[in-house]
Design an enzyme around this catalytic site. Sequence first.
Site, PDB file in Angstrom:
ATOM      1  CB  CYS A 207      -0.947   0.018   1.192  1.00 50.15           C
ATOM      2  SG  CYS A 207      -2.115  -1.338   1.137  1.00 50.15           S
TER       3      CYS A 207
ATOM      4  CG  HIS B 171      -3.355   3.618   2.509  1.00 49.12           C
ATOM      5  ND1 HIS B 171      -3.734   3.342   1.217  1.00 49.12           N
ATOM      6  CD2 HIS B 171      -3.391   2.434   3.178  1.00 49.12           C
ATOM      7  CE1 HIS B 171      -3.983   2.049   1.117  1.00 49.12           C
ATOM      8  NE2 HIS B 171      -3.793   1.472   2.284  1.00 49.12           N
TER       9      HIS B 171
ATOM     10  CG  ASN C  73      -6.646  -0.770   1.153  1.00 47.27           C
ATOM     11  OD1 ASN C  73      -5.896  -0.248   0.323  1.00 47.27           O
ATOM     12  ND2 ASN C  73      -6.202  -1.336   2.246  1.00 47.27           N
TER      13      ASN C  73
HETATM   14  O1  UT7 Z   1      -3.878  -1.107   3.593  1.00 49.20           O
HETATM   15  C1  UT7 Z   1      -2.996  -1.912   4.310  1.00 49.20           C
HETATM   16  C2  UT7 Z   1      -3.267  -1.837   5.725  1.00 49.20           C
HETATM   17  N1  UT7 Z   1      -4.500  -2.464   6.056  1.00 49.20           N
HETATM   18  C3  UT7 Z   1      -5.239  -1.919   6.983  1.00 49.20           C
HETATM   19  O2  UT7 Z   1      -4.891  -0.865   7.438  1.00 49.20           O
HETATM   20  C4  UT7 Z   1      -6.430  -2.668   7.496  1.00 49.20           C
HETATM   21  C5  UT7 Z   1      -6.434  -2.575   8.995  1.00 49.20           C
HETATM   22  N2  UT7 Z   1      -7.498  -3.291   9.652  1.00 49.20           N
HETATM   23  C6  UT7 Z   1      -8.797  -2.925   9.564  1.00 49.20           C
HETATM   24  O3  UT7 Z   1      -9.162  -2.041   8.823  1.00 49.20           O
HETATM   25  C7  UT7 Z   1      -9.779  -3.603  10.496  1.00 49.20           C
HETATM   26  O4  UT7 Z   1      -9.069  -4.368  11.446  1.00 49.20           O
HETATM   27  C8  UT7 Z   1     -10.801  -4.514   9.764  1.00 49.20           C
HETATM   28  C9  UT7 Z   1     -11.803  -3.665   9.024  1.00 49.20           C
HETATM   29  C10 UT7 Z   1     -10.078  -5.453   8.811  1.00 49.20           C
HETATM   30  C11 UT7 Z   1     -11.577  -5.354  10.793  1.00 49.20           C
HETATM   31  O5  UT7 Z   1     -12.200  -4.525  11.764  1.00 49.20           O
HETATM   32  P1  UT7 Z   1     -12.042  -4.836  13.321  1.00 49.20           P
HETATM   33  O6  UT7 Z   1     -12.832  -3.836  14.039  1.00 49.20           O
HETATM   34  O7  UT7 Z   1     -10.577  -4.906  13.611  1.00 49.20           O
HETATM   35  O8  UT7 Z   1     -12.760  -6.241  13.446  1.00 49.20           O
HETATM   36  P2  UT7 Z   1     -12.162  -7.648  13.907  1.00 49.20           P
HETATM   37  O9  UT7 Z   1     -11.164  -8.169  12.935  1.00 49.20           O
HETATM   38  O10 UT7 Z   1     -11.744  -7.538  15.352  1.00 49.20           O
HETATM   39  O11 UT7 Z   1     -13.458  -8.540  13.801  1.00 49.20           O
HETATM   40  C12 UT7 Z   1     -14.626  -8.277  14.582  1.00 49.20           C
HETATM   41  C13 UT7 Z   1     -15.698  -9.296  14.222  1.00 49.20           C
HETATM   42  C14 UT7 Z   1     -15.216 -10.738  14.201  1.00 49.20           C
HETATM   43  O12 UT7 Z   1     -16.218 -11.534  14.767  1.00 49.20           O
HETATM   44  P3  UT7 Z   1     -16.143 -12.039  16.298  1.00 49.20           P
HETATM   45  O13 UT7 Z   1     -14.853 -12.813  16.373  1.00 49.20           O
HETATM   46  O14 UT7 Z   1     -16.100 -10.782  17.118  1.00 49.20           O
HETATM   47  O15 UT7 Z   1     -17.374 -12.840  16.440  1.00 49.20           O
HETATM   48  C15 UT7 Z   1     -15.076 -11.038  12.735  1.00 49.20           C
HETATM   49  O16 UT7 Z   1     -15.254 -12.406  12.442  1.00 49.20           O
HETATM   50  O17 UT7 Z   1     -16.211  -9.034  12.901  1.00 49.20           O
HETATM   51  C16 UT7 Z   1     -16.210 -10.239  12.153  1.00 49.20           C
HETATM   52  N3  UT7 Z   1     -16.029  -9.918  10.738  1.00 49.20           N
HETATM   53  C17 UT7 Z   1     -17.064  -9.615   9.917  1.00 49.20           C
HETATM   54  N4  UT7 Z   1     -18.384  -9.557  10.121  1.00 49.20           N
HETATM   55  C18 UT7 Z   1     -19.153  -9.214   9.087  1.00 49.20           C
HETATM   56  C19 UT7 Z   1     -14.880  -9.826  10.034  1.00 49.20           C
HETATM   57  N5  UT7 Z   1     -15.151  -9.471   8.760  1.00 49.20           N
HETATM   58  C20 UT7 Z   1     -16.489  -9.342   8.671  1.00 49.20           C
HETATM   59  C21 UT7 Z   1     -17.356  -8.995   7.620  1.00 49.20           C
HETATM   60  N6  UT7 Z   1     -18.677  -8.932   7.882  1.00 49.20           N
HETATM   61  N7  UT7 Z   1     -16.908  -8.695   6.383  1.00 49.20           N
END
Ligand code: UT7
Length: 321
Positions: free
Chosen positions: A112, A248, A278
Amino acid sequence: MFSRIAGTGRYLPEKVLTNFDLEKMVDTTDEWIRTRTGIERRHIAAEGETTADLAERAARAAIDAAGIEPTDIDFIVVGTTTPDVVFPNVGCLIQERLGIRGCTAFGLEAACSGFMYALGIADKFVRSGESKRALVVGAETLSRIVSWSDRDTCVLFGDGAGAVVLEPADEAGILSTHLHADGHYGDLLFFPSGVSKGFNDLKSGKDFVQMKGNEVFKVAVKTLGRIVDETLEKNSLDKSAIDWLIPHQANIRIIQATARKLDMPMERVVMTVQDHGNTSAASVPMALDVAVRDGRIRRGDMLLLEAFGGGFTWGSALIRY
Ligand code: UT7
């Protein structure tokens, strides 16, 4: 001698995939995607449409905006993680299409942060007098390397390309660029296979972007906070000097954290994550072009560009537009 941005351009593939479309593909909701990421839709390359196709369109737009001919370009660098083929590199592919011969042309892979790295290198070539007109592109077809059955990642990414033309100037221009990496974090965000290591069967579902999203998120917020400080300190500037933050576009919550760090109201932050998702190396130059073309960014404005991505890699640039 400095370099300055003479023109900007972008190109997005026609097809738009909304969160509602994704609801039909994986176990997700529009509400989850919007509240966790800020993304509402993203563009996806058509079958057969490649990174070089997108890069060429963005490059032509930037060259037009600069008021020059393609043959005035004497340096081409394309930041991309998703090149058409192993080689020729995407720089050479678009060089040929633009009818340019003999100049430096290469691709660069820094996930990225690819555009920030490309900009930092091109700036040095223009400053040193080695290049008179540099074409700097960030272009990606990320849709080709995500698993469309993995809800953790497929909702996040999109395709597109952004470009700038740099030219020499007596006054800045690009005031400073800052490029960093820490391979220690390689296992938090990666694509597991490649030419030398070997590809898995793409249909096996093993060859796709893998990310420990939450851990990436935390490091991204901290690291971007640090690079913002570094950039201001290097230029002996207070954060109030920044007119526009062009971050970004990975996640609205990461962007808001950086804006808070700079005490910047969100009206001074260029946001495209809702429309583009992204787009990796394409995200910063596309956001820049959006705000230049809609008239928000004007000549003389102070811009802070930053990106963070797999590797980890990260980078920033302070620019008097
Ligand atoms: O560009 C390169 C750099 N990349 C980034 O900067 C990305 C950085 N990370 C993020 O943007 C965020 O961490 C995400 C958007 C990827 C995820 O958000 P989060 O608030 O960190 O959520 P999480 O990974 O802690 O997941 C929370 C819950 C999980 O369920 P449980 O374990 O709490 O039951 C996931 O399984 O959300 C669930 N989940 C989803 N639910 C519905 C993960 N993806 C999805 C989805 N739809 N697409």
